[in-house]
Design a protein around this motif. Structure first.
Motif, PDB file in Angstrom:
ATOM      1  N   LEU A  86      34.833  47.583  54.964  1.00 58.22           N
ATOM      2  CA  LEU A  86      34.332  46.684  53.924  1.00 58.22           C
ATOM      3  C   LEU A  86      33.249  45.773  54.471  1.00 58.22           C
ATOM      4  CD1 LEU A  86      34.663  45.509  51.013  1.00 58.22           C
ATOM      5  CD2 LEU A  86      36.317  43.910  52.008  1.00 58.22           C
TER       6      LEU A  86
ATOM      7  N   TYR B 218      40.131  42.737  40.421  1.00 65.76           N
ATOM      8  CA  TYR B 218      38.817  43.295  40.742  1.00 65.76           C
ATOM      9  C   TYR B 218      38.145  42.578  41.916  1.00 65.76           C
ATOM     10  CZ  TYR B 218      39.532  45.436  36.194  1.00 65.76           C
ATOM     11  OH  TYR B 218      40.062  46.140  35.151  1.00 65.76           O
ATOM     12  N   ASN B 219      38.954  41.930  42.717  1.00 63.19           N
ATOM     13  CA  ASN B 219      38.440  41.208  43.879  1.00 63.19           C
ATOM     14  C   ASN B 219      38.904  41.916  45.147  1.00 63.19           C
ATOM     15  OD1 ASN B 219      37.711  39.447  45.900  1.00 63.19           O
ATOM     16  ND2 ASN B 219      38.739  37.667  45.040  1.00 63.19           N
ATOM     17  N   PRO B 220      38.020  42.613  45.863  1.00 66.11           N
ATOM     18  CA  PRO B 220      38.449  43.323  47.081  1.00 66.11           C
ATOM     19  C   PRO B 220      39.007  42.391  48.143  1.00 66.11           C
ATOM     20  CG  PRO B 220      36.043  43.262  46.913  1.00 66.11           C
ATOM     21  CD  PRO B 220      36.580  42.785  45.598  1.00 66.11           C
TER      22      PRO B 220
ATOM     23  N   ASN C 269      42.771  41.924  47.686  1.00 61.80           N
ATOM     24  CA  ASN C 269      43.537  43.004  48.306  1.00 61.80           C
ATOM     25  C   ASN C 269      43.622  42.824  49.810  1.00 61.80           C
ATOM     26  OD1 ASN C 269      41.917  44.859  45.878  1.00 61.80           O
ATOM     27  ND2 ASN C 269      44.126  44.839  45.951  1.00 61.80           N
TER      28      ASN C 269
ATOM     29  N   LYS D 204      43.526  50.418  47.915  1.00 66.61           N
ATOM     30  CA  LYS D 204      42.433  49.813  47.155  1.00 66.61           C
ATOM     31  C   LYS D 204      41.372  49.253  48.094  1.00 66.61           C
ATOM     32  CE  LYS D 204      45.198  48.436  43.136  1.00 66.61           C
ATOM     33  NZ  LYS D 204      45.702  47.271  42.351  1.00 66.61           N
ATOM     34  N   LEU D 205      41.825  48.639  49.200  1.00 65.84           N
ATOM     35  CA  LEU D 205      40.893  48.062  50.167  1.00 65.84           C
ATOM     36  C   LEU D 205      40.033  49.151  50.810  1.00 65.84           C
ATOM     37  CD1 LEU D 205      39.955  45.462  51.538  1.00 65.84           C
ATOM     38  CD2 LEU D 205      41.763  45.776  53.241  1.00 65.84           C
TER      39      LEU D 205
ATOM     40  N   TYR E 191      37.385  50.128  48.259  1.00 70.53           N
ATOM     41  CA  TYR E 191      36.289  49.156  48.252  1.00 70.53           C
ATOM     42  C   TYR E 191      35.438  49.289  49.515  1.00 70.53           C
ATOM     43  CZ  TYR E 191      38.313  46.623  44.271  1.00 70.53           C
ATOM     44  OH  TYR E 191      38.777  46.262  43.031  1.00 70.53           O
TER      45      TYR E 191
ATOM     46  N   ILE F 226      33.084  52.302  49.177  1.00 71.04           N
ATOM     47  CA  ILE F 226      31.988  51.950  48.264  1.00 71.04           C
ATOM     48  C   ILE F 226      30.997  51.017  48.953  1.00 71.04           C
ATOM     49  CG2 ILE F 226      31.418  50.722  46.125  1.00 71.04           C
ATOM     50  CD1 ILE F 226      34.113  51.678  45.013  1.00 71.04           C
ATOM     51  N   SER F 227      31.530  50.048  49.701  1.00 66.11           N
ATOM     52  CA  SER F 227      30.675  49.095  50.418  1.00 66.11           C
ATOM     53  C   SER F 227      29.791  49.807  51.436  1.00 66.11           C
ATOM     54  CB  SER F 227      31.552  48.048  51.114  1.00 66.11           C
ATOM     55  OG  SER F 227      30.789  47.173  51.916  1.00 66.11           O
TER      56      SER F 227
END
Length: 255
Positions: A150, A202-204, A207, A228-229, A232, A235-236
């Motif tokens: 991330l 919706y806040n990484p 998580n 989930k982390l 994210y 994606i990051s």
């Protein structure tokens, strides 16, 4: 030019060692500085929220530091990444090497600082009759690698864009402050009213904090939050790599 993963890792390690030596050169309290800032803020928040506002959260000191220490890794990596290419302008101009290892080294350096805080967390756990468990052995590297992914994507994005938009520093400073209060660090997730649950969902960083807190306080590896982390983080990385690869050929002319 193609580089092997081993070469990239070795180069990132060398640059990280250099950054650590520069930061702690002639510093007598080198290790202590890595934990002093979050510990000071933990004391302030404990005084305000536990003693004055009387927040009803058990073991609130441990609750705060298990949120603040991972947050410090994120905030410091984000702030430092803004200037990582600018601070190494001479090396970038004169040497051919993969530029991406520079922001990577900042993330790894702050990761080392975070690892230095884990003994402090253990001390506080013992004070409150809480103890580490075997889950830490695989939980720490599992969550840590997800946070590295991330942060590496964030660092690549910000270090690249800051070369072209110098006002970005101002926005990031305000953004970090805003994210701090939108992330369950000083409060628990179940204290948030239902209409504001999206701040968590919706806040990484939520998580991230919840994963570390579950591990340190409850000895639980929350695979759902960790998954989930990782999502994210991927994606990051994809966004950061796309921006970096698009603009890296203009670094020399900007610097």
């Amino acid at each position: 030019m193609k580089y092997s993963l081993g070469y990239l890792f070795d180069l990132a390690t060398v640059i990280t060692e250099k950054e650590l030596k520069v930061r702690y050169k002639s510093s007598f309290f080198g290790y202590l500085w890595s934990i002093a800032n979050p510990l000071l803020f933990a004391m302030i928040y404990y005084f305000i929220f536990k003693l004055i506002m009387r927040v009803q959260i058990p073991n609130y000191t441990v609750f705060i530091i298990t949120g603040l220490f991972p947050w410090q890794w994120f905030a410091s990596s984000t702030s430092n990444s803004l200037f990582s290419f600018l601070a190494n302008a001479q090396i970038i101009k004169k040497t051919v090497f993969p530029r991406s290892v520079i922001p990577m080294s900042n993330v790894l350096m702050e990761c080392l600082h975070f690892l230095c805080t884990i003994p402090v967390i253990i001390v506080f756990l013992y004070i409150y009759n809480m103890y580490p468990s075997w889950e830490w052995i695989w939980g720490i590297p599992l969550i840590g690698f997800a946070q590295i992914l991330l942060m590496l994507g964030v660092a690549l994005t910000l270090s690249t864009l800051n070369l072209f938009f110098r006002d970005l520093e101002r926005f990031i400073t305000l953004g970090i402050m805003l994210l701090f209060y939108c992330t369950p660090i000083l409060y628990s997730g179940d204290m948030i009213p239902e209409q504001y649950r999206w701040l968590i969902d919706y806040n990484p960083l939520a998580n991230m904090i919840l994963s570390w807190r579950d591990l340190f306080m409850n000895n639980t590896v929350n695979y759902n939050d960790i998954a989930k982390l990782y999502g994210y983080g991927i994606i990051s990385i994809l966004i950061g790599s796309a921006i970096f690869n698009k603009l890296k050929y203009r670094f020399a002319e900007i610097l």
